[in-house]
Design an enzyme around this catalytic site. Structure first.
Site, PDB file in Angstrom:
ATOM      1  N   GLU A  21      17.793   8.770  20.795  1.00  0.00           N
ATOM      2  CA  GLU A  21      19.131   8.513  21.342  1.00  0.00           C
ATOM      3  C   GLU A  21      19.057   8.216  22.834  1.00  0.00           C
ATOM      4  OE1 GLU A  21      22.395  11.104  19.227  1.00  0.00           O
ATOM      5  OE2 GLU A  21      20.722  12.388  19.831  1.00  0.00           O
ATOM      6  N   LYS A  99      31.475   9.783  21.075  1.00  0.00           N
ATOM      7  CA  LYS A  99      30.190   9.163  20.745  1.00  0.00           C
ATOM      8  C   LYS A  99      30.271   8.684  19.292  1.00  0.00           C
ATOM      9  CE  LYS A  99      25.273  10.356  20.676  1.00  0.00           C
ATOM     10  NZ  LYS A  99      24.309  11.424  20.949  1.00  0.00           N
TER      11      LYS A  99
END
Length: 121
Positions: A21, A99
């Site tokens: 990520e 997110k």
């Protein structure tokens, strides 16, 4: 009381618990609400008595694009702290961080964290 809100700002950042990520990055979405207990800006029409929303945008952008956090709460807290430091006449800041791509095995729109910080007395 005056509330200033900026909704759905989008920036690309490299935040997340997992290494991939932080390497690949993704879009993050932000809402900011700032509360002033006085109404001085409404009376004076002076930007120094209010909130410069362009500066708020810049702080969120810089924090998202130039910092790295594992947790959305840490990112939101960092932004809230910087905003309170920049605008000492603001009593409270609320930052929502969304997110959309998270490592959850199932259909979701996004994960959201809300952080509220107040000026230290």
């Amino acid at each position: 009381m005056i509330k200033v809100r900026i909704a759905n700002m989008m920036f690309y950042g490299f935040h997340g618990y997992y290494e991939y990520e932080r390497e690949q990055g993704q879009k993050f979405f932000f809402d900011v609400e700032m509360i002033m207990n006085d109404t001085k800006a409404a009376d004076t029409d002076n930007l120094d008595d209010g909130v410069d929303t362009a500066r708020v945008y810049d702080i969120v952008k810089e924090s998202t694009e130039n910092q790295r956090f594992q947790l959305l709460a840490a990112l939101g807290g960092h932004i809230a702290d910087r905003l309170l430091q920049k605008f000492p006449h603001v009593d409270e800041v609320k930052v929502n961080v969304r997110k959309p791509s998270v490592p959850i095995s199932g259909p979701i729109d996004y994960v959201e964290v809300e952080v509220t910080r107040k000026q230290k007395q």
